[in-house]
Design a protein around this motif. Structure first.
Motif, short mmCIF file in Angstrom:
data_model
loop_
_atom_site.label_atom_id
_atom_site.label_comp_id
_atom_site.label_asym_id
_atom_site.label_seq_id
_atom_site.Cartn_x
_atom_site.Cartn_y
_atom_site.Cartn_z
N THR A 187 0.85 -1.18 0.00
CA THR A 187 0.00 0.00 0.00
C THR A 187 0.88 1.24 0.00
N LEU A 188 0.66 2.10 -0.99
CA LEU A 188 1.38 3.36 -1.09
C LEU A 188 0.46 4.50 -0.69
N LYS A 189 0.99 5.45 0.04
CA LYS A 189 0.24 6.66 0.38
C LYS A 189 0.61 7.71 -0.66
N ALA A 190 -0.43 8.33 -1.25
CA ALA A 190 -0.19 9.23 -2.38
C ALA A 190 -0.74 10.63 -2.14
N SER A 191 0.06 11.60 -2.56
CA SER A 191 -0.41 12.98 -2.68
C SER A 191 -0.94 13.10 -4.10
N VAL A 192 -2.23 13.38 -4.23
CA VAL A 192 -2.87 13.43 -5.54
C VAL A 192 -3.57 14.77 -5.71
N HIS A 193 -3.27 15.45 -6.82
CA HIS A 193 -3.94 16.72 -7.12
C HIS A 193 -5.45 16.47 -7.19
N PRO A 194 -6.25 17.31 -6.54
CA PRO A 194 -7.70 17.11 -6.54
C PRO A 194 -8.33 17.01 -7.94
N LEU A 195 -7.71 17.58 -8.96
CA LEU A 195 -8.27 17.44 -10.31
C LEU A 195 -8.25 15.99 -10.78
N PHE A 196 -7.33 15.18 -10.24
CA PHE A 196 -7.30 13.76 -10.60
C PHE A 196 -8.41 12.99 -9.89
N LEU A 197 -9.02 13.62 -8.90
CA LEU A 197 -10.16 13.02 -8.22
C LEU A 197 -11.47 13.49 -8.84
N ASP A 198 -11.36 14.41 -9.79
CA ASP A 198 -12.54 15.00 -10.42
C ASP A 198 -12.41 14.93 -11.95
N ARG A 199 -11.85 15.94 -12.55
CA ARG A 199 -11.77 16.05 -14.01
C ARG A 199 -11.02 14.88 -14.65
N TYR A 200 -9.94 14.43 -14.03
CA TYR A 200 -9.12 13.35 -14.59
C TYR A 200 -9.34 12.03 -13.85
N SER A 249 -11.14 9.41 -14.51
CA SER A 249 -11.09 8.17 -15.30
C SER A 249 -9.64 7.74 -15.53
N LEU A 250 -8.74 8.68 -15.73
CA LEU A 250 -7.32 8.36 -15.89
C LEU A 250 -6.76 7.78 -14.59
N LEU A 251 -7.04 8.44 -13.47
CA LEU A 251 -6.55 7.97 -12.18
C LEU A 251 -7.12 6.58 -11.86
N THR A 252 -8.40 6.39 -12.11
CA THR A 252 -9.04 5.09 -11.84
C THR A 252 -8.39 3.98 -12.66
#
Length: 189
Positions: A40-53, A55-58
Motif C-alpha cells: 500500500t502506497l500513500k499518495a499525494s494526488v492533485h484534486p483534479l485527478f479526483l474529479d476532471r481526470y 477516469s485516468l486515475l481510476t
C-alpha cells in the motif's frame, strides 16, 4: 507524454520514446525486487485527478491494483495537496500537474526539481540532476541549452522516478479576418 518538457518548448524532444512494458514484465520486475504481497502506497494526488481526470486515475490505480499495489490518497483537498509540497513525510507517491509561468524549460525542470528551490524537491532531487539544471539555466546558446535539457530528460527517464502522463492542450481560435495576430502558449496569449 514522454517528456516533462512539453511540445513547442526549448528542449522538447519529438523523437523521444518511452519503452512500455507488459503487465507480465511489471509483475516480474516487482517479483525480482522482492515484492511478493500487496503493497500500500500513500499518495499525494492533485484534486483534479479526483474529479476532471478521475477516469485516468481510476485506470492507472486499477492496473496497479492488479499488480498488487494499492494506493491510498492522503490529500483529498487542495489545501492538503499544497501542504504536501513542503513535507512529503509519510507519502510514497505524488500524482500532480504543473502549469508553467513561462514557456521556458527552466520552469518545467529547475523550478520543479532542483534540490534547494524546486517545488517538488521533497519528492525528487539529486546532486547529479542539479548539475544538469544549473548548467542549462545559465547557458545562452539555444542549441547547447536544448541539449542540456534533453540530458536532464534522459536522466529523469533513466531513473524511472518521474513518469509524465500528459500535457494539457489549450486552444485559441481567431477569425480569418483578424490580421497580424500572434498566438502564444502563455499569457498574454
Amino acid at each position: 507524454a514522454v517528456c516533462v518538457i512539453p511540445p513547442a518548448v526549448l528542449g522538447y524532444d519529438p523523437g523521444r520514446r518511452r519503452h512500455t512494458i507488459t503487465r507480465e514484465e511489471a509483475a516480474a520486475s516487482l517479483d525480482s525486487a522482492g515484492i511478493k504481497e500487496t503493497v500500500t502506497l500513500k499518495a499525494s494526488v492533485h484534486p483534479l485527478f479526483l474529479d476532471r481526470y478521475k477516469s485516468l486515475l481510476t485506470a492507472l490505480l486499477s492496473i496497479w491494483s492488479e499488480l498488487g499495489i494499492s494506493v491510498e490518497v492522503v490529500t483529498p483537498t487542495m489545501a492538503s495537496y499544497l501542504e504536501s509540497f513542503q513535507s512529503a513525510a509519510g507519502i510514497d507517491l505524488f500524482i500532480g500537474r504543473w502549469n508553467a509561468d513561462y514557456d521556458d524549460p527552466d520552469d518545467f525542470t529547475y523550478g520543479l526539481f532542483h534540490s534547494r528551490v524546486g517545488l517538488y524537491r521533497s519528492y525528487i532531487s539529486s546532486a547529479d540532476g542539479d548539475q544538469f539544471l544549473e548548467e542549462a539555466r545559465t547557458e545562452s546558446r539555444p542549441g547547447v541549452r536544448a541539449a542540456l535539457y534533453r540530458k536532464y530528460e534522459t536522466f529523469l527517464q533513466d531513473s524511472g522516478i518521474v513518469l509524465p502522463l500528459f500535457h494539457d492542450v489549450d486552444y485559441r481560435l481567431a477569425s480569418a479576418k483578424v490580421v497580424g495576430l500572434t498566438l502564444r502558449g502563455s499569457a498574454p496569449y
